[in-house]
Write an enzyme that holds these catalytic residues in place. Structure first.
Site, PDB file in Angstrom:
ATOM      1  CD  GLU A 186      -3.393  -1.032   2.080  1.00  0.00           C
ATOM      2  OE1 GLU A 186      -2.712   0.006   3.159  1.00  0.00           O
ATOM      3  OE2 GLU A 186      -4.181  -1.743   1.593  1.00  0.00           O
ATOM      4  CD  GLU A 197      -3.975  -5.359   2.985  1.00  0.00           C
ATOM      5  OE1 GLU A 197      -5.104  -5.215   3.801  1.00  0.00           O
ATOM      6  OE2 GLU A 197      -3.223  -5.235   3.279  1.00  0.00           O
TER       7      GLU A 197
END
Length: 502
Positions: free
Chosen positions: A173, A292
């Site tokens: 991320e 995710e």
């Protein structure tokens, strides 16, 4: 009663079922590792300190890959802290989750745990505070057979055989301002490209995952993917997607249609990756690692996290959502969406595995039990074999505030010719009406039996808790009938259903 019709035909194949779709995620966050998978004083703990009751549930869940050790945690992680004698390992401050990390569990222990869990280890490297050197060192430590300093160190630490880790995430991320070492798409693309090229100099057969957007709502979404892939296309194999969903403002109708956002996310990233492929005259196709995804009541947790914390606690109770029937139905629908896009989504990780927004919950010294979300995941992982079949669905729709029109019924099917079996997974998004579904299964073959199970409750917010661990479960749906080539089943309102044909 509302009626929907579905036609299934073996010619409408999407792709083979990729077992990696049923992956999960373990991060050094809250009680996922400590008091989750690892609790040396627990009555069921094995000689390595891992809870056997948790291992039993993980195997029942059917996870195939486990992404590790993060997540936000990896962006400040020094992997060397977690190897060697436990008594010598340093304690560190984890900036990602404002916690104390003892490093009792590191790569050696986790690789051993993955083997016990019958799961493939998917490793993430730190590109937040570190870079090429640390990634190469970790790769040599885990994968090189022997005869070098780091591979011999692994053997000295008790693992003479290499772990042969195939999938590697290049950071986590990095588009997010919350990430330690957050950087622009251009800067991240450059370091990810250098790291990927170097890792493949050591082993060209590695499968590398470059960071995509951490959500379709990110202001850089789309541009991030394009810029990063322009730097890394020749050296990586996957681009990641991350997405979490929750019910907002008591808008259950929109929540039940959350898979429409996941569909948009996947299709946009695919289009962007293919644009870069054509722009660069690329010869390979970049697939998606949706590494995710889950239900996460993030907004509520963010309000709590605004409280200033002076301490650095060990294994605090963080992000321990307790899931409802509605949450499980949405999760089952998200899994349907991943299967519907299995031609390009070839890896996925339910985040996370134990305690932290997880299908499995534990109490220190006490029991481990299944959340509502456990059931659709475990059942799909067990039944989805062979190849994915795209259904033709004719169903009424309803209006949502978030996504516009949404069909009341969504579905996907799988066909296993070798075993002579098929499976169909369905959701009913109606909040008050059962729906009778007529499935034309003649195009799949001849099936003499059907077993149907549904996740449903009169209270859509019913949950499994420490006090009532079996309040919600997957139960037989006795309405299913096969008559010739037509299968009929009634789906209760706000329900997820699995059909097992044989």
């Amino acid at each position: 009663m509302v009626t929907a019709r579905i036609t299934l035909d073996r010619s409408a194949e999407i792709a083979p079922v990729n077992p990696r779709i049923f992956g999960s995620f373990v991060e050094h966050l809250g009680r996922c590792v400590y008091d989750g998978i690892y609790e040396p004083t627990h009555p069921t703990a094995n000689q390595d300190g891992f809870r056997q009751d948790v291992l039993d549930l993980v195997r029942e869940l059917g996870t195939t890959t486990i992404r590790y050790p993060g997540g936000n945690f990896v962006s400040g992680y020094r992997w060397e802290d977690g190897v060697g004698p436990r008594e010598s390992r340093p304690k560190r401050l984890d900036l990602a989750w404002h916690s104390l990390e003892t490093n009792e569990v590191g790569v050696d222990e986790f690789a051993k745990w993955c083997k016990a869990a019958d799961s493939e280890l998917m490793m993430a490297v730190n590109l937040g505070t570190r870079g090429v050197d640390a990634a190469l060192d970790l790769l040599e430590y885990t994968n090189h057979p022997g005869g070098t300093h780091l591979s011999d160190l692994r053997a000295k630490n008790g693992s003479p055989e290499p772990y042969d880790i195939r999938m590697w995430c290049l950071g986590n991320e990095m588009d997010g301002p919350w990430q330690v070492g957050h950087m622009s798409a251009d800067d991240y693309g450059k370091i990810a490209g250098r790291t990927a090229s170097a890792m493949k100099m050591l082993d060209p057969t590695l499968e590398l995952v470059v960071c995509g957007s951490s959500g379709s709502q990110m202001p850089t979404f789309g541009d991030w993917e394009r810029i990063v892939l322009e730097h890394t296309y020749d050296s990586v194999d996957y681009i990641s997607c991350h997405a979490y969903y929750q019910e907002r403002n008591r808008d259950l109708g929109s929540f039940l249609a959350s898979s429409l956002d996941m569909q948009y996310f996947i299709e946009t990233v695919v289009a962007t990756a293919d644009h870069v492929k054509h722009k660069l005259r690329g010869k390979k196709t970049i697939n998606i690692s949706f590494d995710e995804w889950n239900i996460w009541y993030l907004e509520e947790h963010m309000l709590k996290s605004e409280e200033k914390r002076e301490d650095w606690p060990y294994a605090p109770r963080l992000l321990e959502d307790v899931y409802s029937v509605a949450d499980a139905v949405v999760l089952g629908n998200l899994l349907i969406t991943l299967l519907q896009h299995s031609d390009r989504v070839t890896s996925a990780s339910l985040a996370q595995l134990v305690n932290v927004i997880a299908p499995i919950v534990t109490e220190p010294g006490g029991p481990a039990w299944r959340q509502t979300t456990f059931f659709p995941f475990a059942t799909t992982a067990a039944l989805a074999k062979g190849r994915v079949i795209r259904p033709m669905i004719s169903a009424p729709s309803y209006d949502t505030k978030a996504y516009g029109g949404a069909a009341l019924v969504d579905a996907v099917a799988t066909l296993d010719d070798e075993a002579g079996k098929a499976a169909v997974f369905l959701v009913n998004r109606s909040q008050d009406e059962p729906i009778t579904v007529e499935l034309d299964v003649r195009g799949l073959g001849s099936f003499g039996s059907v077993r149907a199970s549904s996740l449903h409750d009169e209270d859509v917010y019913a949950k499994n808790t420490l006090e009532d661990q079996n309040r919600v479960a997957l139960r037989p749906n006795d309405s299913a009938r096969v008559d010739g080539g037509t299968l009929t089943v009634t789906l209760p309102p706000v329900s997820w259903t699995a059909l097992d044909l044989g």
